[in-house]
Motif scaffolding. Structure first.
Motif: not given
Lengths: 94, 288
Positions: B283, B265, B279, B275, B268-269, B271-272
């Motif tokens: 951008t 978990i 981004t 990202w 994943l946090i 990583l999110l």
């Protein structure tokens, strides 16, 4: 070679085989249609199909975590179905 | 000139792939396997399914640690990024001052994390530490062992002392890469100091700032050694971040299943959030 220390189970093996097959599939797709098909979707920034797979997998992971956290781990297949719908949506619109 | 296409490049990538496989992919797979099982040692495992994930996600302990982590990272980024930019802007661009400043800036980065923790642990002590003793002499009631706010302030100041240099060095690298012609053009146009910063220096630092931002976010979000040495997660659980909680769970309690679920978990946090930051920043960079 003994991999028992990795504590493999059939479900986790199937999970990683699926991820590996997805990556191989993406490789074949890239070979057939090079360039990654970049485009600007609803998120208003450019994504390739590799980005869309990443967003799909990461989003699916959080859909499953939310299902486990709020739903108590019952009927996990619904989370999988929701993830597939989400991934189709990502590949179609993002 | 026509490009030559061949597959030799793949062989160049192969060593990195092997290295990543052994250092990241195989351990990650093992953690996933542990997260769905229970073990009491002796390489014996019992299927637990998603029980550990449910246990972690429905526990206050996890959400409290996650909240502490997010607050800590937000404070660290809010201090270190602007401070790093300000110091880099004021560093000399030529002369003897350049190597002196660069060495001074690099010094905190050369100190091992556990040593930094030990330095600040001693430094902050009221009985023998310079900081703690001085604050007490000034009449300030400071005790990081007993007061959660003092513990947080100590950890934040320690992290700022340790890692602002990284932001400074990255920003400085971005600043020295700006050609003089830009400054000359700004001078001819009569641009103010703020305009030079806003329209020349900041855009040119954007890429290094992205790296600094990501590195500092990931590092502060995964911080372990320094708070473990200084406060050990206390007083109470006030500085128990996810990483400290994870170690307590895995090694202290030998709950390998829940610890593995928490690791996934946590991963994943990170990583999110990484990202999203990457981004958003790339951008906005592309749009500008």
């Amino acid at each position: 070679m003994n991999f028992s220390w990795m504590a493999w189970t059939l479900p986790t093996a199937l999970f990683f085989i699926t991820i590996a097959l997805l990556l191989v599939g993406m490789g074949i797709w890239e070979y057939v249609s090079p360039g990654g098909n970049p485009r600007i979707g609803i998120l208003r920034f450019e994504t390739t199909r590799g980005d869309r797979l990443f967003v799909s997998l990461l989003g699916s992971a959080f859909i499953h975590l939310a299902w486990l956290g709020f739903g108590g781990g019952q009927h996990l297949w619904w989370a999988l179905a929701l993830s597939v719908v989400y991934a189709v949506g990502v590949f179609r619109y993002v | 000139m026509e490009k030559t296409w061949n597959n030799k490049a793949w062989f160049m990538v192969l060593p990195v792939l092997v290295l990543v496989a052994f250092s990241a992919v195989i351990p990650l797979m093992t953690v996933v396997n542990y997260s769905v099982q229970d073990t009491f040692g002796n390489n014996e495992f019992f299927w637990a399914g998603t029980d550990w994930y449910v246990e972690v996600l429905t526990s206050d302990r996890f959400w409290d640690a996650l909240t502490r982590n997010l607050i800590f990272s937000a404070i660290i980024l809010a201090i270190e990024i602007p401070l790093g930019i300000i110091i880099a802007l004021n560093m000399p661009k030529k002369g003897l001052g350049v190597p002196v400043c660069l060495v001074l800036m690099a010094l905190p980065l050369l100190i091992p994390w556990n040593v930094v923790g030990t330095i600040w642990q001693v430094f902050g002590r009221v009985d023998i530490g310079l900081l703690g003793h001085t604050l007490e002499a000034l009449g300030i009631n400071y005790n990081y062992v007993q007061n959660p706010i003092d513990a947080w302030v100590t950890l934040i100041v320690m992290d700022v002392w340790h890692w602002t240099s990284l932001v400074v060095l990255l920003c400085y690298a971005g600043l020295v890469s700006i050609p003089d012609a830009y400054y000359q053009a700004a001078k001819i146009d009569g641009a103010s100091r703020w305009s030079v910063f806003r329209y020349i220096q900041l855009p040119k630092m954007k890429r290094v700032l992205l790296i600094a931002f990501l590195l500092r976010f990931m590092d502060s979000f995964m911080i372990y050694t320094e708070p473990f040495v200084v406060t050990g997660g206390g007083p109470g659980n006030s500085t128990t971040f996810l990483s400290i909680d994870l170690v307590k769970m895995a090694i202290g309690q030998f709950d390998l299943g829940p610890a593995a679920a928490l690791s996934i978990i946590y991963f994943l946090i990170v990583l999110l959030l990484s990202w999203i930051f990457y981004t958003v920043m790339t951008t906005s960079d592309a749009q500008s």
